[in-house]
Design a protein around this motif. Structure first.
Motif, PDB file in Angstrom:
ATOM      1  N   LYS A 334       0.830  -1.199   0.000  1.00 18.12           N
ATOM      2  CA  LYS A 334       0.000   0.000   0.000  1.00 18.12           C
ATOM      3  C   LYS A 334       0.872   1.259   0.000  1.00 18.12           C
ATOM      4  O   LYS A 334       0.603   2.219  -0.725  1.00 18.12           O
ATOM      5  CB  LYS A 334      -0.965  -0.024   1.194  1.00 18.12           C
ATOM      6  CG  LYS A 334      -2.002  -1.144   1.036  1.00 18.12           C
ATOM      7  CD  LYS A 334      -2.816  -1.399   2.299  1.00 18.12           C
ATOM      8  CE  LYS A 334      -3.738  -2.584   2.052  1.00 18.12           C
ATOM      9  NZ  LYS A 334      -4.550  -2.942   3.226  1.00 18.12           N
ATOM     10  N   MET A 335       1.927   1.254   0.799  1.00 16.69           N
ATOM     11  CA  MET A 335       2.840   2.403   0.847  1.00 16.69           C
ATOM     12  C   MET A 335       3.552   2.593  -0.488  1.00 16.69           C
ATOM     13  O   MET A 335       3.720   3.711  -0.963  1.00 16.69           O
ATOM     14  CB  MET A 335       3.924   2.213   1.913  1.00 16.69           C
ATOM     15  CG  MET A 335       3.441   2.149   3.326  1.00 16.69           C
ATOM     16  SD  MET A 335       2.426   3.564   3.749  1.00 16.69           S
ATOM     17  CE  MET A 335       0.981   2.695   4.305  1.00 16.69           C
ATOM     18  N   ALA A 338       1.194   3.999  -3.105  1.00 16.25           N
ATOM     19  CA  ALA A 338       0.960   5.430  -2.877  1.00 16.25           C
ATOM     20  C   ALA A 338       2.195   6.248  -3.231  1.00 16.25           C
ATOM     21  O   ALA A 338       2.086   7.314  -3.852  1.00 16.25           O
ATOM     22  CB  ALA A 338       0.565   5.677  -1.421  1.00 16.25           C
ATOM     23  N   ASN A 342       2.109   9.019  -6.198  1.00 13.36           N
ATOM     24  CA  ASN A 342       2.426  10.413  -5.862  1.00 13.36           C
ATOM     25  C   ASN A 342       3.655  10.905  -6.625  1.00 13.36           C
ATOM     26  O   ASN A 342       3.676  12.037  -7.104  1.00 13.36           O
ATOM     27  CB  ASN A 342       2.624  10.576  -4.356  1.00 13.36           C
ATOM     28  CG  ASN A 342       1.295  10.792  -3.633  1.00 13.36           C
ATOM     29  OD1 ASN A 342       0.227  10.696  -4.237  1.00 13.36           O
ATOM     30  ND2 ASN A 342       1.347  11.086  -2.353  1.00 13.36           N
ATOM     31  N   LYS A 347       4.070  14.639  -6.916  1.00  9.76           N
ATOM     32  CA  LYS A 347       3.705  15.051  -5.548  1.00  9.76           C
ATOM     33  C   LYS A 347       4.711  14.468  -4.556  1.00  9.76           C
ATOM     34  O   LYS A 347       5.420  13.517  -4.863  1.00  9.76           O
ATOM     35  CB  LYS A 347       2.292  14.529  -5.197  1.00  9.76           C
ATOM     36  CG  LYS A 347       1.202  14.894  -6.173  1.00  9.76           C
ATOM     37  CD  LYS A 347       0.855  16.376  -6.082  1.00  9.76           C
ATOM     38  CE  LYS A 347      -0.462  16.763  -6.717  1.00  9.76           C
ATOM     39  NZ  LYS A 347      -0.655  16.347  -8.085  1.00  9.76           N
ATOM     40  N   LEU A 350       4.622  10.626   0.962  1.00  8.21           N
ATOM     41  CA  LEU A 350       3.851  10.652   2.205  1.00  8.21           C
ATOM     42  C   LEU A 350       4.672  10.097   3.345  1.00  8.21           C
ATOM     43  O   LEU A 350       5.508   9.234   3.147  1.00  8.21           O
ATOM     44  CB  LEU A 350       2.632   9.735   2.068  1.00  8.21           C
ATOM     45  CG  LEU A 350       1.455  10.291   1.331  1.00  8.21           C
ATOM     46  CD1 LEU A 350       0.439   9.194   1.154  1.00  8.21           C
ATOM     47  CD2 LEU A 350       0.834  11.446   2.085  1.00  8.21           C
ATOM     48  N   SER A 351       4.354  10.581   4.537  1.00 10.32           N
ATOM     49  CA  SER A 351       4.943   9.957   5.713  1.00 10.32           C
ATOM     50  C   SER A 351       4.243   8.611   5.909  1.00 10.32           C
ATOM     51  O   SER A 351       3.048   8.562   6.141  1.00 10.32           O
ATOM     52  CB  SER A 351       4.696  10.892   6.902  1.00 10.32           C
ATOM     53  OG  SER A 351       4.913  10.220   8.087  1.00 10.32           O
ATOM     54  N   PRO A 352       4.982   7.521   5.763  1.00 11.45           N
ATOM     55  CA  PRO A 352       4.300   6.214   5.736  1.00 11.45           C
ATOM     56  C   PRO A 352       3.773   5.773   7.095  1.00 11.45           C
ATOM     57  O   PRO A 352       4.228   6.236   8.126  1.00 11.45           O
ATOM     58  CB  PRO A 352       5.393   5.253   5.278  1.00 11.45           C
ATOM     59  CG  PRO A 352       6.541   6.079   4.855  1.00 11.45           C
ATOM     60  CD  PRO A 352       6.417   7.385   5.560  1.00 11.45           C
ATOM     61  N   ALA A 353       2.828   4.874   7.045  1.00 12.75           N
ATOM     62  CA  ALA A 353       2.286   4.246   8.248  1.00 12.75           C
ATOM     63  C   ALA A 353       2.155   2.778   7.924  1.00 12.75           C
ATOM     64  O   ALA A 353       1.552   2.425   6.925  1.00 12.75           O
ATOM     65  CB  ALA A 353       0.918   4.834   8.558  1.00 12.75           C
ATOM     66  N   HIS A 354       2.741   1.950   8.731  1.00 18.68           N
ATOM     67  CA  HIS A 354       2.663   0.505   8.491  1.00 18.68           C
ATOM     68  C   HIS A 354       2.028  -0.167   9.678  1.00 18.68           C
ATOM     69  O   HIS A 354       2.187   0.274  10.814  1.00 18.68           O
ATOM     70  CB  HIS A 354       4.063  -0.094   8.331  1.00 18.68           C
ATOM     71  CG  HIS A 354       4.738   0.285   7.053  1.00 18.68           C
ATOM     72  ND1 HIS A 354       4.418  -0.286   5.850  1.00 18.68           N
ATOM     73  CD2 HIS A 354       5.715   1.190   6.806  1.00 18.68           C
ATOM     74  CE1 HIS A 354       5.178   0.251   4.910  1.00 18.68           C
ATOM     75  NE2 HIS A 354       5.973   1.139   5.452  1.00 18.68           N
ATOM     76  N   VAL A 373       2.703  -1.220  15.035  1.00 14.38           N
ATOM     77  CA  VAL A 373       2.404  -0.036  14.221  1.00 14.38           C
ATOM     78  C   VAL A 373       3.750   0.646  14.001  1.00 14.38           C
ATOM     79  O   VAL A 373       4.516   0.818  14.954  1.00 14.38           O
ATOM     80  CB  VAL A 373       1.423   0.926  14.931  1.00 14.38           C
ATOM     81  CG1 VAL A 373       0.964   2.022  13.973  1.00 14.38           C
ATOM     82  CG2 VAL A 373       0.220   0.166  15.466  1.00 14.38           C
ATOM     83  N   ILE A 384       6.384   2.190  16.519  1.00  9.59           N
ATOM     84  CA  ILE A 384       5.998   3.367  17.297  1.00  9.59           C
ATOM     85  C   ILE A 384       5.984   2.919  18.762  1.00  9.59           C
ATOM     86  O   ILE A 384       5.292   1.944  19.115  1.00  9.59           O
ATOM     87  CB  ILE A 384       4.621   3.884  16.850  1.00  9.59           C
ATOM     88  CG1 ILE A 384       4.734   4.410  15.412  1.00  9.59           C
ATOM     89  CG2 ILE A 384       4.116   4.968  17.788  1.00  9.59           C
ATOM     90  CD1 ILE A 384       3.411   4.814  14.788  1.00  9.59           C
TER      91      ILE A 384
END
Lengths: 421, 115
Positions: A334-335, A338, A342, A347, A350-354, A373, A384
């Motif tokens: 998904k990252m 995106a 982008n 563009k 993005l700051s990724p989130a996994h 996360v 995190i």
């Protein structure tokens, strides 16, 4: 192409899934994906979701995918091969072109992939999600040729069926020996889920059987939870031998089914030898690996640090502290999708989130999980702090049963997310 | 869909006969088709990571499909999981990884909007 042909093509392209316009420029970029497992299939789907105008081609030799997640449940008799098998029809409906060939060569300068049938595909971006392959010969006796006698079942399908047959036909009171792999490997809790699943089967069909895990590691994922559950459910059936107690295996004599380890010799009736692992062979051929045997990537985009315009994801990639799991591969996908969309649009990244959740069944009604996360910290993907973690130690039977239910729910959901229509 | 309307109009005007402005028309068509993509927002990305577990197809799914819930409920429940006022099996551990801003962003892409 003359002007009339161009207009006709442009007009008809509006009604077809956007294949009529030329492949450059304007967002009709060509993205080629190698590998149709969780990672490759998910990135194909999400590229189309984020920009339906992209030309997305998935190259995968197999016509269906059999999931490794859930294959341990099959060994216990808790699910069917059918429930683990997925086709590419859902992706095709989204406009992904699926090509059932293998990749012979990747020309990263010319940005072209050559397939086994001789055809070549040009790409603007290439995504390689080749999974893992094995370090044959790391242990004397564990070879590709022997894997039909001492199966790994660490790639689902024929190997899974083979191991299941061996479990079912093992003599009463026999010994099942697992050789667990060293870090890093696909699916950290996998060997330990498998042992519980085999014990679940033996408890019903071969109650005097013994299971020994010989482990070159000194600890493993969700260890305290697994060991407590094994004791509760299976008594003394399962014995884990870590490296400190002599669990490192030096040799297997397949003819006599003897396993030689630092603790001595064990005569086994079934040997499940899970070898040490590395990135899928294609990653090596394409120059995407480093000395670790896995592929270094830029944390925010999964672009290879070694080759431009090639992204590597899933088990083959070095994704910081994320475990090598199907869920992680889908998160990477998904990252990556995106990030590519982008970047093609000019563009910013993005700051990724996994996220990752690994569910394990210890019996049909006893499930445990580990969650994480992640984001990018500095140049690395890391957990995190304060988030994630394992299931509680003092949970009651109802909690364990809920997690067992969610384990199946997870499998249904993620396969729907990736391959569903 | 805009694309279908434009093509219909082109057929009605018989634009397959070469006219000076047809190439321009077709280029605009191509550009419109190409501009389906826009920047992916972080909220969409966050919401998409939820889908791995929450993609159940019907009401029998053990892990609920969040598209049936009001977006405001996604917000309130994520906060309740995070502070422990709602107990769950795995969601408490996940929710601790999301700030108020993350939750507000992802709720724009998951759950019934305007509720």
């Amino acid at each position: 192409m003359n002007r009339r042909q161009f207009i006709y093509a442009a007009a008809s392209s509006a009604l077809l899934p956007l294949v009529g316009c030329s492949s450059k420029p304007d967002g009709h970029k060509s993205i080629v994906i190698v590998g149709g497992g969780f990672g490759g299939s998910a990135v194909a789907k999400y590229l189309k979701k984020y920009n339906p105008a992209l030309q997305v081609t998935l190259i995968e030799p197999q016509k269906t995918h059999i999931t490794c997640p859930g294959s341990n449940w099959f060994l216990a008799g808790l699910t069917t091969m059918e429930s683990l098998t997925f086709t590419y029809e859902g992706l095709k409906k989204r406009g992904v072109v699926v090509v059932h060939q293998s990749v012979e060569d990747i020309d990263d300068i010319g940005q072209r992939v050559r397939l086994s049938d001789g055809q070549s595909l040009d790409y603007d971006k290439l995504i390689v999600s080749p999974g893992i392959d094995f370090r044959w010969g790391d242990i004397d006796g564990i070879t590709q040729a022997n894997s039909d006698k001492i199966p790994h079942a660490w790639q689902a399908g024929a190997q899974t069926l083979l191991l299941k047959k061996q479990i079912e036909t093992m003599k009463q009171g026999g010994t099942f020996v697992m050789i667990a792999p060293p870090n890093p490997y696909r699916c950290p809790p996998g060997p330990y889920e498998r042992v519980g699943m085999v014990a679940h089967y033996f408890k019903q069909h071969n109650p005097k059987a013994k299971i020994v895990i010989l482990d070159p590691k000194d600890k493993f994922s969700k260890q305290a939870l697994f060991m407590e559950a094994w004791q509760d459910l299976y008594g003394d059936m399962i014995e884990w031998v870590g490296v400190a107690d002599g669990g490192k295996v030096s040799k297997i004599d397949v003819a006599s089914m003897t396993v030689f380890s630092e603790m001595g010799e064990i005569k086994a009736d079934v040997i499940n030898a899970i070898p040490a692992q590395k990135a899928g062979d294609l990653a090596f051929k394409a120059g995407l690996t480093n000395a670790s045997g896995f592929c270094p990537i830029v944390a925010g985009t999964f672009e290879s640090t070694l080759k431009k315009n090639i992204h590597v994801m899933g088990d083959a990639s070095i994704a910081g502290t994320m475990p090598k799991s199907a869920h992680s591969a889908v998160s990477h996908a998904k990252m990556t999708a995106a990030a590519i969309v982008n970047s093609l649009e000019g563009k910013g990244v993005l700051s990724p989130a996994h996220v990752n959740t690994c569910y394990s069944l210890v019996s049909d009604k006893y499930g445990i999980s580990i969650a994480g996360v992640y984001n990018v910290q500095g140049e690395k993907i890391d957990e995190i702090k304060g988030a994630g973690g394992v299931s509680p130690h003092d949970a009651d039977a109802a909690f364990r049963e809920m997690e067992a239910t969610y384990a199946r729910g997870w499998h249904s959901s993620i396969t729907q997310d990736v391959w569903g229509a | 869909m805009i694309k279908k309307l434009i093509v219909h109009e082109m057929l009605r005007q018989k634009v397959f006969i070469m006219k000076p402005n047809t190439l321009l028309f077709a280029s605009i068509l191509c550009a419109l088709v190409a501009s389906d993509a826009s920047a992916i927002e972080r909220g969409e990305l966050l919401a998409d990571t939820c889908v791995s577990c929450h993609a159940g197809v019907n009401d029998k799914a053990s892990i609920p499909n969040l598209s049936y819930y009001p977006a405001s409920m996604i917000v309130s429940q994520m906060k309740a999981f995070r502070d422990g006022s709602r107990q769950a099996t795995v969601m408490n551990r996940h929710a601790k990884g999301y700030s108020d801003e993350d939750i507000a962003q992802l709720a724009k892409y998951i759950g019934i909007q305007g509720q």
